[in-house]
Design an enzyme around this catalytic site. Structure first.
Site, PDB file in Angstrom:
ATOM      1  N   CYS A  87       0.673  -1.158  -0.137  1.00  0.00           N
ATOM      2  CA  CYS A  87      -0.060   0.011   0.140  1.00  0.00           C
ATOM      3  C   CYS A  87       0.888   1.189   0.143  1.00  0.00           C
ATOM      4  CB  CYS A  87      -0.930  -0.113   1.078  1.00  0.00           C
ATOM      5  SG  CYS A  87      -2.043   1.466   1.396  1.00  0.00           S
ATOM      6  N   CYS A  93      -0.204   6.226   7.173  1.00  0.00           N
ATOM      7  CA  CYS A  93      -1.391   5.856   7.421  1.00  0.00           C
ATOM      8  C   CYS A  93      -1.588   5.047   8.834  1.00  0.00           C
ATOM      9  CB  CYS A  93      -2.180   5.109   6.425  1.00  0.00           C
ATOM     10  SG  CYS A  93      -3.957   4.567   6.924  1.00  0.00           S
ATOM     11  N   CYS A  96      -3.314   0.227   9.089  1.00  0.00           N
ATOM     12  CA  CYS A  96      -2.501  -0.838   9.224  1.00  0.00           C
ATOM     13  C   CYS A  96      -1.061  -0.781   9.913  1.00  0.00           C
ATOM     14  CB  CYS A  96      -2.286  -1.459   7.808  1.00  0.00           C
ATOM     15  SG  CYS A  96      -3.553  -2.013   6.868  1.00  0.00           S
ATOM     16  N   CYS A 175      -6.102   2.624  -0.648  1.00  0.00           N
ATOM     17  CA  CYS A 175      -6.095   1.417   0.625  1.00  0.00           C
ATOM     18  C   CYS A 175      -6.178   0.022   0.154  1.00  0.00           C
ATOM     19  CB  CYS A 175      -7.078   1.649   1.717  1.00  0.00           C
ATOM     20  SG  CYS A 175      -7.418   0.542   2.881  1.00  0.00           S
ATOM     21  N   GLN A 301     -19.592  -8.448  11.373  1.00  0.00           N
ATOM     22  CA  GLN A 301     -18.258  -8.701  11.372  1.00  0.00           C
ATOM     23  C   GLN A 301     -17.645  -8.223   9.731  1.00  0.00           C
ATOM     24  OE1 GLN A 301     -15.970  -9.944  13.349  1.00  0.00           O
ATOM     25  NE2 GLN A 301     -17.069 -11.108  14.729  1.00  0.00           N
ATOM     26  N   GLU A 351     -28.755  -8.247  22.956  1.00  0.00           N
ATOM     27  CA  GLU A 351     -27.833  -7.172  22.629  1.00  0.00           C
ATOM     28  C   GLU A 351     -28.351  -5.865  22.892  1.00  0.00           C
ATOM     29  OE1 GLU A 351     -25.448  -4.650  20.781  1.00  0.00           O
ATOM     30  OE2 GLU A 351     -25.322  -6.953  20.604  1.00  0.00           O
ATOM     31  N   CYS A 423     -12.529 -10.467  20.439  1.00  0.00           N
ATOM     32  CA  CYS A 423     -11.885  -9.731  19.512  1.00  0.00           C
ATOM     33  C   CYS A 423     -10.719  -9.142  20.194  1.00  0.00           C
ATOM     34  CB  CYS A 423     -12.793  -8.754  18.797  1.00  0.00           C
ATOM     35  SG  CYS A 423     -13.601  -7.721  19.991  1.00  0.00           S
TER      36      CYS A 423
END
Length: 468
Positions: A87, A93, A96, A175, A301, A351, A423
């Site tokens: 990239c 940036c 990442c 990106c 997701q 939820e 996560c």
């Protein structure tokens, strides 16, 4: 002579590193999430966004409570593991972290990090390693871009934050973690926004119009939803922007263009009011043969193909569900509940986000599932009112893990098995300590890489009661 172990000398040694000092050193290892460890003569220093084996020049930023943090100023010598990132925005940036590592090395690093965390809290369990993402690039189905400028008083920009910056924005129209449609849409919206001559929303003064651009695209359906998020401090004609978007040559198809108003003082994508400029206010996606209707702000997701790997792993851990009542806590849009429903007696999802619950109900109806129930509310407050008792519990909490009081209520059900999807492995490690102290044992753990090129990783854990 004073002993080197005396309190005075220890204190003097600990404060020998001071803010603003510059050193050189080699990153010896990386701990979760992206903390590089450099050893100096005085103590270990933590630096972010580095690679194991890099020799760097770094500046001390914080020295407190026995911890020392620094910031990399320059990479003096690259690691032997480094490759050229694909990239063009990578160096500036903040989206990442590890595009300069081969994907195999990214997986090995994440696997080692999670295992080290789990080994620290679990005595005996089966670690099944890590499963990679089916796609290593162009894998995301959602991006939230921010309006701003690349430098103070510079031209309007639209993209992601510069690495290490709270204010500066990089226009990331090339990106690589999204497909080229995102770049085309970003460039179009930015060009039309510049024509309007309105400012972006300033975080400190709370003045300005343009705030965010939300783009969501189904990997299976190719349907695209575009949502421009602004304040209410102006009322320009947005039809030229809408028309420009509809003339773009895209691989996918725009099914909805929205305008969301957000006057929150916080820098978050929030929905105060949404107007449909074109089409509809949702897009469709498919996971494991089930169809899902997804609205702009409902949780789903972000890696559709990776999610199939994640949920297949969870389903394998859950095992036989015939004639069982399952609680799916922190259920989002009900993905897990609907995957389990065809082979369970009943699934009850809880939820806190009402919009997600409504989407879950709608999705269950669309998929012909009549044994799913979805409840809107905080898990801590809601589960006491549920009449049914679960035979099995699935947990998929947000990044910070489970509220301790809610965790105690969950434990009190004394189900034979739980499956915990996390996560953030540090939050999982903390909650596992409580679960093990209260009668559960960890049977097996597997990682799933949902976020290539970043420091994030999903973890699936199977727990069973010791006295079952």
């Amino acid at each position: 002579m004073c002993s080197r172990t005396c309190l005075f000398c220890k204190t003097r040694e600990e404060i020998s590193l001071k803010k603003g000092q510059i050193f050189e050193g080699t990153i010896e290892r990386i701990v979760f999430p992206n903390k590089g460890i450099i050893k100096t003569e005085e103590k270990e220093v933590i630096v972010k966004n580095g690679v194991e084996g890099q020799n760097v020049r770094f500046m001390i930023q914080k020295v407190r409570k026995g911890k020392c943090e620094g910031r990399i100023l320059e990479v003096l010598k690259k690691s032997e593991k480094e490759i050229e990132p694909c990239c063009p925005h990578f160096d500036v940036c903040g989206g990442c972290t590890y595009q300069n590592l081969r994907y195999e090395d990214q997986l090995e690093m994440k696997k080692a990090q999670v295992k080290a965390l789990m080994d620290g809290v679990c005595d005996s369990y089966e670690f099944e390693g890590i499963k990679g993402s089916p796609r290593q690039s162009e894998y995301r189905n959602k991006m939230e871009f921010s309006f701003g400028d690349e430098y103070k008083d510079g031209p309007l920009a639209l993209g992601l934050h510069k690495r290490g910056s709270f204010y500066d924005i990089v226009t990331v129209d090339q990106c690589k973690i999204v497909d080229e449609d995102y770049g085309k849409i970003l460039r179009c919206v930015l060009e039309e926004a510049r024509k309007l001559g309105l400012s972006y929303y300033h975080k400190l003064s709370h003045q300005g119009y343009f705030r965010h651009l939300l783009v969501r695209k189904g990997v299976k359906s190719d349907e695209i939803l575009v949502d421009l998020v602004t304040s209410t401090q102006a009322s320009p004609d947005l039809m030229p922007m809408r028309d420009a978007l509809l003339t773009l040559s895209l691989n996918g198809k725009i099914v909805g263009i929205l305008h969301t108003e957000n006057d929150s003082l916080a820098d978050v994508v929030q929905n105060d009011r949404t107007e449909i400029l074109y089409g509809q206010d949702y897009f469709e996606e498919e996971l494991l043969g089930l169809k899902f209707k997804i609205s702009p702000f409902s949780f789903f997701q972000t890696n559709s193909l990776g999610a199939e790997v994640l949920y297949e792993t969870a389903r394998e851990y859950i095992g036989t569900t015939k004639d069982k009542i399952i609680f799916d806590l922190y259920s989002g849009t009900g993905t897990i509940a609907q995957i389990l429903a065809p082979v369970a007696k009943k699934v009850i999802g809880v939820e806190i986000v009402e919009e997600a619950v409504e989407a879950a109900k709608d999705n269950a109806k669309r998929n012909g599932l009549k044994n799913c129930e979805f409840i809107a509310g905080d898990v801590l407050k809601v589960i006491d009112a549920i009449e049914e008792k679960p035979d099995l519990i699935v947990l998929d909490p947000p990044r910070d893990g489970i509220n301790p009081k809610a965790l105690e209520k969950i434990i009190s059900y004394a189900v034979e098995n739980m499956v915990y999807i996390s996560c953030k492995p540090t939050s999982l490690a903390r909650d596992l300590e409580v679960l093990q102290a209260r009668g559960y044992q960890v049977e097996k753990i597997c990682c799933v890489d949902m976020f290539p090129s970043t420091c994030h990783v999903e973890t699936v854990c199977l727990l069973s009661r010791k006295d079952k």
